[in-house]
Design a protein around this motif. Structure first.
Motif, short mmCIF file in Angstrom:
data_model
loop_
_atom_site.label_atom_id
_atom_site.label_comp_id
_atom_site.label_asym_id
_atom_site.label_seq_id
_atom_site.Cartn_x
_atom_site.Cartn_y
_atom_site.Cartn_z
N LEU A 1 53.73 25.11 -37.99
CA LEU A 1 54.81 24.75 -38.90
C LEU A 1 55.65 25.94 -39.32
CD1 LEU A 1 52.83 22.34 -41.29
CD2 LEU A 1 54.19 21.72 -39.28
N ILE A 2 55.08 27.14 -39.28
CA ILE A 2 55.77 28.29 -39.86
C ILE A 2 56.39 29.21 -38.80
CG2 ILE A 2 54.23 28.24 -41.85
CD1 ILE A 2 52.81 30.67 -40.67
N SER B 1 64.27 21.28 -41.26
CA SER B 1 64.34 19.93 -40.71
C SER B 1 62.99 19.21 -40.76
CB SER B 1 64.85 19.97 -39.27
OG SER B 1 63.97 20.72 -38.45
N LEU B 2 61.94 19.88 -41.19
CA LEU B 2 60.63 19.24 -41.25
C LEU B 2 60.59 18.19 -42.35
CD1 LEU B 2 58.25 22.35 -40.93
CD2 LEU B 2 58.60 20.57 -39.22
N PRO B 3 59.77 17.17 -42.20
CA PRO B 3 59.57 16.21 -43.31
C PRO B 3 59.07 16.93 -44.56
CG PRO B 3 58.62 15.37 -41.27
CD PRO B 3 59.02 16.78 -40.98
N ASP B 4 59.32 16.30 -45.71
CA ASP B 4 59.00 16.95 -46.98
C ASP B 4 57.54 17.35 -47.08
OD1 ASP B 4 61.61 16.66 -47.69
OD2 ASP B 4 61.30 14.86 -48.91
N THR B 5 56.64 16.46 -46.65
CA THR B 5 55.21 16.75 -46.75
C THR B 5 54.83 17.98 -45.92
OG1 THR B 5 54.76 14.39 -47.05
CG2 THR B 5 52.90 15.81 -46.46
N LEU B 6 55.33 18.02 -44.67
CA LEU B 6 55.03 19.16 -43.80
C LEU B 6 55.71 20.43 -44.29
CD1 LEU B 6 55.26 17.51 -40.26
CD2 LEU B 6 53.23 17.98 -41.63
N THR C 1 53.15 26.24 -48.65
CA THR C 1 51.86 26.58 -49.27
C THR C 1 51.04 27.50 -48.37
OG1 THR C 1 51.86 24.44 -50.39
CG2 THR C 1 49.77 25.63 -50.30
N TYR C 2 51.01 27.17 -47.09
CA TYR C 2 50.25 27.98 -46.14
C TYR C 2 50.87 29.38 -46.00
CZ TYR C 2 48.15 29.56 -41.78
OH TYR C 2 47.48 30.28 -40.82
#
Length: 317
Positions: free
Chosen positions: A142-143, A169-174, A180-181
């Protein structure tokens, strides 16, 4: 240049030694029924991941260093860091599992040494290691983003860099998970992939060594050989942890510098430090099987026996 030639030579040594050594460990454990104890199955599991890491990630990293572009674009930009972090998880959990297994062996040296576990039990333990390592490394996907930068030099191709940046462009949850990560990545990697295996191995090995000494004092003469083998295996686990810790230290230094001192460190220095941490990770994957063959007497003996059996066949051909 001299630097590139030196890097090619170092890479070829790591690649050939790592591939040959990990294949040797796999062949020894898989072909000999008496070698299929839980400890050897864990070592074979580690050899599988080290083989994949060297075979896939090492050429990609070297290709990027020589050409300043990723061979398969954004796919390798995301997958290579993911596999590197997953390899840290596999090694960490394997070391912890080996320590627990050695402690169990030390509590009953007469019955446990080289005990063959059923396939279901072994598969379950290996699945926990792999699934845990792969799931914990997923946020790395993701990062990571691939960016193309112009060098500013005429006739010089643009440089592709794989940087830590979360896509909007990632979904809010991701997106929240990635943020956080990213914020906790430094101390998460330091605690889980360095402190945990190091401290757990030291503590468990000390307790196991005491158990082995007590068993040696109370044992009869016939059990001395098995106790010595247990002691050697305990020392082998400690050696694996030391090599792993030494190779992971530069990665943690690179993370700390990136988090707290990136503004005052030249970009060229940061890239060299990151490359060094990657090469040490590959070096650890190549050194581990050689260390096992040298320190673990049953594996070393089985390797020499296989060489002695294959040499006459080669000479006859």
């Amino acid at each position: 240049s001299r630097r590139r030639r030196g890097m090619r030579g170092c890479t070829w040594v790591i690649f050939l030694v790592g591939i040959a050594g990990n294949i040797a460990i796999l062949c020894i454990v898989c072909q000999n029924y008496y070698m299929k104890s839980i400890s050897n199955s864990l070592l074979a599991n580690l050899a599988v991941w080290d083989f994949v890491l060297i075979f896939f990630c090492l050429p990609m990293v070297v290709f990027h260093e020589l050409t300043k572009s990723w061979l398969l674009g954004e796919f390798t930009c995301k997958v290579v860091p993911y596999m590197e972090v997953a390899s840290l998880g596999v090694t960490t959990f394997t070391l912890c599992a080996l320590c627990i297994d050695r402690f169990r062996a030390a509590t009953n040296v007469q019955m446990y040494y080289e005990m063959i576990e059923n396939c279901t039990s072994t598969t379950a333990k290996l699945a926990v290691i792999w699934i845990g390592a792969l799931l914990l490394a997923l946020p790395e996907l993701l990062i990571r983003q691939l960016v193309v930068e112009d060098t500013g030099i005429p006739d010089e191709p643009p440089v592709e860099r794989c940087i830590i940046r979360i896509s909007a462009s990632l979904p809010d949850t991701l997106y929240v998970l990635g943020l956080t990560y990213e914020g906790a990545r430094l101390w998460w990697c330091f605690g889980c992939y360095f402190c945990l295996p190091t401290l757990f191995t030291i503590g468990c090995s000390v307790v196991t060594a005491r158990k082995i000494r007590r068993a040696e004092q109370a044992s009869v003469r016939n059990n001395k050989k098995q106790i010595r083998l247990e002691s050697q295996m305990n020392c082998t686990v400690v050696a694996l942890a030391i090599v792993y810790g030494a190779c992971v230290v530069p990665e943690n230094i690179c993370n700390i510098v990136s988090a707290y001192m990136a503004a005052g460190v030249p970009e060229h220095t940061m890239s060299i430090l990151h490359l060094l941490s990657q090469l040490l990770l590959f070096c650890r994957a190549a050194v581990t099987p050689a260390l096992l063959l040298l320190l673990c007497r049953p594996l070393g003996r089985a390797f020499l026996d296989s060489l002695c059996c294959s040499c006459p066949k080669i000479l006859l051909v």
